[in-house]
Structures are given as structure tokens and as C-alpha cells.
Write a protein that holds these residues in place. Structure first.
Motif, mmCIF file in Angstrom:
data_model
loop_
_atom_site.group_PDB
_atom_site.id
_atom_site.type_symbol
_atom_site.label_atom_id
_atom_site.label_comp_id
_atom_site.label_asym_id
_atom_site.label_seq_id
_atom_site.Cartn_x
_atom_site.Cartn_y
_atom_site.Cartn_z
ATOM 1 N N ALA A 74 0.805 -1.281 0.104
ATOM 2 C CA ALA A 74 0.032 -0.115 0.047
ATOM 3 C C ALA A 74 1.057 1.264 0.007
ATOM 4 C CB ALA A 74 -0.894 0.073 1.383
ATOM 5 N N VAL A 75 1.792 1.150 0.745
ATOM 6 C CA VAL A 75 2.955 2.360 0.633
ATOM 7 C C VAL A 75 3.465 2.532 -0.705
ATOM 8 C CG1 VAL A 75 5.101 3.309 1.676
ATOM 9 C CG2 VAL A 75 3.249 2.208 3.430
ATOM 10 N N TYR A 122 1.036 3.777 -3.070
ATOM 11 C CA TYR A 122 0.702 5.499 -2.830
ATOM 12 C C TYR A 122 2.178 6.233 -3.317
ATOM 13 C CZ TYR A 122 0.490 9.650 -0.274
ATOM 14 O OH TYR A 122 0.392 10.792 0.140
ATOM 15 N N LEU A 168 -1.032 4.598 6.759
ATOM 16 C CA LEU A 168 -0.465 3.390 6.341
ATOM 17 C C LEU A 168 0.426 2.673 6.982
ATOM 18 C CD1 LEU A 168 0.044 4.701 2.364
ATOM 19 C CD2 LEU A 168 -2.017 3.314 3.392
ATOM 20 N N ASN A 214 -0.339 -1.334 8.391
ATOM 21 C CA ASN A 214 0.214 -2.474 7.996
ATOM 22 C C ASN A 214 1.242 -2.954 8.969
ATOM 23 O OD1 ASN A 214 -0.865 -2.626 5.215
ATOM 24 N ND2 ASN A 214 -0.602 -0.650 5.226
#
Ligand code: FAD
Ligand code: FES
Ligand code: FES
Lengths: 155, 264
Positions: free
Chosen positions: B210-211, B214, B229, B233
């Protein structure tokens, strides 16, 4: 039991050891070289530093069996024919010793540095000695002693 | 190598010993006299750093010092040279190996965030097999790996993109020498975008998809979003050295810093 051979302070030696014997215990207890000091026993203070094939390493993290076939130098091996090593003399002259407990480890760490780098900068000296703790001197004079020894060895 | 593999195969309890900087203190806490060890010190053939066919190959017995000083590593994966220069003290770096660092599989191991972000693979050998596994899968938990007892780590391989992996490794310790990382982050950029991997932030070092998504899609990364985030996570512990919240703050800030430095 294991039988090992190695070179200790210029002499070929051998010893019978247990698999788990640490290098520092063999050096201090069997060979009676008590200049090498143990403080933390876990690689954090540097007082047990020796040279193994010209690298400064912690003898508390080394098994005696790992010395097999290697060249080992302890603080007792630095003096040559009654003459102190340049580092030993510089530590005395610069006043880099108080209680002296850290000193053998400091000198062996510095010896390892000078073998690889005969003209270290102040920062390189700090980096090479960062793993050696001293409870007395505050480190400034220790750094100066190493520079002094390096200068004298080159001139 | 084949002799070492024979010894491991013949004795189901034997352990490989590299420099011993992780293993000797562990053995000392147990009954060390009964430990059976296979000393890898003579395996000079595993002490190398090579660049071949677009791949950086680092032998398991290469030391932190030699990796930190390697021109090849500085050119192709400078973050790894930096990470190795941060390990322990000079006495540790001159002897301790990358193979030991990887196989000990500490969540705080300094080489792992960079290696995992760069999608490194572990090449392992037993008497019968030679296998290549993604390092992120090789490490299975706190100080555990998928390496069978009769096998050795032979080398780490990293595919190098055109122009090398950009980016850096960020680590917070207590003082310079001898503190293990409280929080560490590798933020790297290769041919397929930015990669971010986290150390000391959970049981294993890991990337956060997800990082990465992004960072690769935003116009300008916001610290506040990276903090959310991280919280979603990562699962750092609170201990005597730092609280969970502080570790999350540091990880988010390092990610932002890494992103900014890549953009410069
Ligand atoms: C005072 C101190 C400070 C430290 N600071 C740091 C630090 O800042 N950052 C950091 O990341 N680490 C640090 N460490 C941990 C340690 O020094 C490193 O993880 C080091 O890289 C371990 O390498 P080694 O060669 O000593 O491994 P060893 O201790 O010899 O082995 C470690 C483990 O890996 C296995 N192993 C080793 N090589 C192989 C192989 N080729 N195949 C299969 N298994 C293998 C061994 O069986 C053992 O389980 C520190 C340790 C000490 C004592
Ligand atoms: S006694 Fe070996 S480093 Fe402290
Ligand atoms: S002189 Fe006393 S510990 Fe250094």
C-alpha cells in the motif's frame, strides 16, 4: 575434545579444547595471557579485542576452535625485544590510560586500524574505536594517542 | 562446500558457524559444550561480490566491511553499502558475514530492509539441490527461516536495473556504534518504481504494497497519509527502547524522507 594448532604472538602452539571453549578463555586460562580482558562477554565493550589474521576482533565472540590455523596476536605480543610498540608508547605519552582496564582492547583495536590504514583521519580513528568503551578517560586522549602513534610510525 | 554439506547431512543437529557474532552468545546461554558446529570459515569460495548478467551476486561469507567498501555495491545498490556500514562496530563488521545476518533473521537485521526492497533472492544448497527463493519468503518469522538443517545459504542475488537501484537506508539507533535499530526503512527506486521495506517494525522485515502504490501514484507524498499506512500495515512492539507509536512515527518520517531524497 578437539586438538587445534595456531600461531600465538609469533610462536606455533597447540591445545586440546572443548568444542564450546571461547578464544578468550583459552588465551587467559590456558596460555595465561591475562592482558586480554573480559567485561561484557557479548561484543559490546571491546575490552577483549585481539588480532586474528591482522583483523581486530572480539575474543569473547570467538570460539577457540575458530583460531585453528590462524595468526593470533594479543597485547602481550606487541612488545618487541623489550621495546614497546608505538601504540603502547603513545598511550603512555598521551596520558590515554587511567585504570587501564580498557587499554589492551583499545590498543589492539587501534593496531588493527593502523595495519589497514597507516594514516587514519580523526574520524576514521573514532569509527574504528567506536566499539571500545572506556569508563575513565573520556576518549579524547585515546584518539590523540592513536594519531600520535600513526605519526611516529610514518616518520 | 561439499565437505560442509556432508557434515550437516551426517549430523541432524549440527549448525553452520560463520563468524559466530550472533551464534556464540546464543550458544553460551545454552549448554555450549554440546553444540556441534560446522565452521564455514574455510569456505573462501563464498567470500565474493560479483556483477554478472545484470545481477549483483554476494557470497554468504562476504563481510559487512567488504560490502560497505565495495565500489560495485556503492554503484549498483548504494543503500546496501550504507546499511553494512551501520552494523555493530569495526570489530564486528570486519568479521561478521552477510550470510549470518540473513540466516539469523532478526527483525532488526540491517541488511534485510535493503535486500527485501530490492527483491533479492537467496540461493541455497544441500547435497542434492540448489534452490533460489525470494528473500522475503526465505525469512519466515522472528529469527526463523525456511532453510532446512542440511542446507547452506550460498549467495544473495539482486537484479540490478539500468543505472542501479537509487535510494537509501534509514535507521534509528540509540548512539552510533552497537545499538540495534529501533526502526529502519529502505526506500529504493528501480525500473518498476519505488519499493519500501521496514525493519524492527514487526516479526519480519517486510515491504508494504500500500505504501509503494501510494508513493508511485501520488503527486506529492504526505507524511500524514504515510503515518496512517504505517499504522495499518506494521505491528511494532513497545519496549524499553521505544514505544509502538514512536516507531510508527519514525517509520513514516523515514519513508517520507526517502521519497523526498529520491525526488531531488
Ligand atoms: C555487539 C553486537 C552488535 C551487533 N550489531 C548489529 C547491528 O547493528 N546490525 C545488525 O544487523 N546486526 C548486528 N549484530 C548481529 C550480527 O553481528 C550480525 O547479524 C552478523 O552479520 C552475523 O554474522 P556472523 O557471520 O557472525 O553469523 P553467525 O553468528 O556465525 O551465524 C548466525 C546464524 O546464521 C547461520 N548461518 C551463518 N552463515 C550461514 C550460511 N552460509 N548458511 C546457513 N546458515 C548460516 C548460523 O547457523 C546462525 O544461526 C550485532 C552483534 C553483536 C554481538
Ligand atoms: S568482553 Fe568482548 S566485547 Fe566486551
Ligand atoms: S582507562 Fe579505565 S576503562 Fe579506560
Amino acid at each position: 575434545m578437539l586438538h587445534i594448532r595456531f600461531n600465538l604472538n609469533g610462536k606455533d602452539v597447540d591445545a586440546d579444547i572443548h568444542e564450546g571453549t571461547r578464544a578468550i578463555d583459552l588465551l587467559r586460562d590456558t596460555f595465561e595471557l591475562t592482558g586480554t580482558k573480559e567485561s561484557c562477554g557479548q561484543g559490546e565493550c571491546g575490552s577483549c579485542t585481539i588480532l586474528l589474521d591482522d583483523e581486530a576482533i572480539h575474543s569473547c565472540l570467538l570460539l577457540a576452535a575458530q583460531m585453528e590455523g590462524c595468526r593470533v596476536v594479543t597485547i602481550e605480543g606487541l612488545e618487541k625485544e623489550g621495546e614497546l610498540d608505538a601504540l603502547q608508547q603513545a598511550f603512555l605519552d598521551a596520558g590515554a590510560i587511567q585504570c587501564g582496564y580498557c587499554t589492551p582492547g583499545m590498543i589492539m583495536a587501534a593496531k588493527g586500524l593502523l595495519l589497514h590504514n597507516p594514516a587514519p583521519t580523526a574520524e576514521e580513528i573514532r569509527d574504528a574505536m567506536a566499539g571500545n568503551l572506556c569508563r575513565c578517560t573520556g576518549y579524547k586522549k585515546i584518539g590523540e594517542a592513536v594519531s600520535l602513534a600513526a605519526d611516529r610510525q610514518r616518520n | 562446500m561439499s565437505q560442509a554439506l556432508d557434515c550437516l547431512a551426517a549430523d541432524g543437529e549440527a549448525l553452520p558457524l560463520a563468524a559466530g557474532t550472533d551464534l556464540v552468545p546464543v550458544l553460551r546461554d545454552r549448554a555450549m559444550d554440546r553444540a556441534r558446529l560446522v565452521d564455514l570459515h574455510g569456505l573462501k569460495e563464498l567470500d565474493y561480490i560479483r556483477f554478472e548478467d545484470g545481477m549483483l551476486r554476494i557470497g554468504a561469507m562476504a563481510t559487512h566491511q567488504s560490502i560497505a567498501a565495495s565500489d560495485k555495491v556503492k554503484e549498483m545498490l548504494p543503500a546496501l553499502a550504507h546499511a553494512c556500514s551501520q552494523v555493530g562496530s569495526a570489530q564486528i563488521r570486519r568479521r561478521a558475514t552477510i550470510g549470518g545476518n540473513v540466516c539469523h533473521a532478526s527483525p532488526a537485521a540491517d541488511t534485510l530492509p535493503v535486500l527485501i526492497a530490492a527483491e533479492a533472492c537467496a540461493v541455497t544448497r544441500s547435497k542434492e539441490f540448489r534452490k533460489t527463493v525470494l528473500l522475503e519468503q526465505f525469512i519466515t518469522g522472528v529469527k526463523t527461516t525456511s532453510l532446512p538443517q542440511d542446507s547452506l545459504l550460498e549467495e544473495i542475488i539482486i537484479l540490478i536495473p539500468e543505472g542501479g537501484w537509487k535510494g537509501n537506508y534509514y535507521r534509528l539507533g540509540g548512539r552510533n556504534a552497537l545499538t540495534i535499530a529501533i526502526s529502519s526503512v529502505a526506500v529504493l527506486k528501480g525500473s518498476r518504481g519505488i519499493r519500501a521495506a521496514y525493519g524492527s517494525m514487526g516479526p519480519t522485515v517486510k515491504r508494504i504494497g500500500a505504501v509503494e502504490e501510494y508513493l508511485n501514484s501520488c503527486r506529492e507524498a504526505k507524511r500524514s497519509i504515510l503515518r496512517v499506512l504505517a499504522e495499518q500495515n506494521l505491528s511494532p512492539i513497545s519496549d524499553i527502547r521505544a514505544t509502538r507509536e514512536y516507531r510508527l512515527d519514525v517509520a513514516a518520517n523515514f519513508t517520507w524522507l526517502g521519497y523526498r531524497e529520491l525526488a531531488e
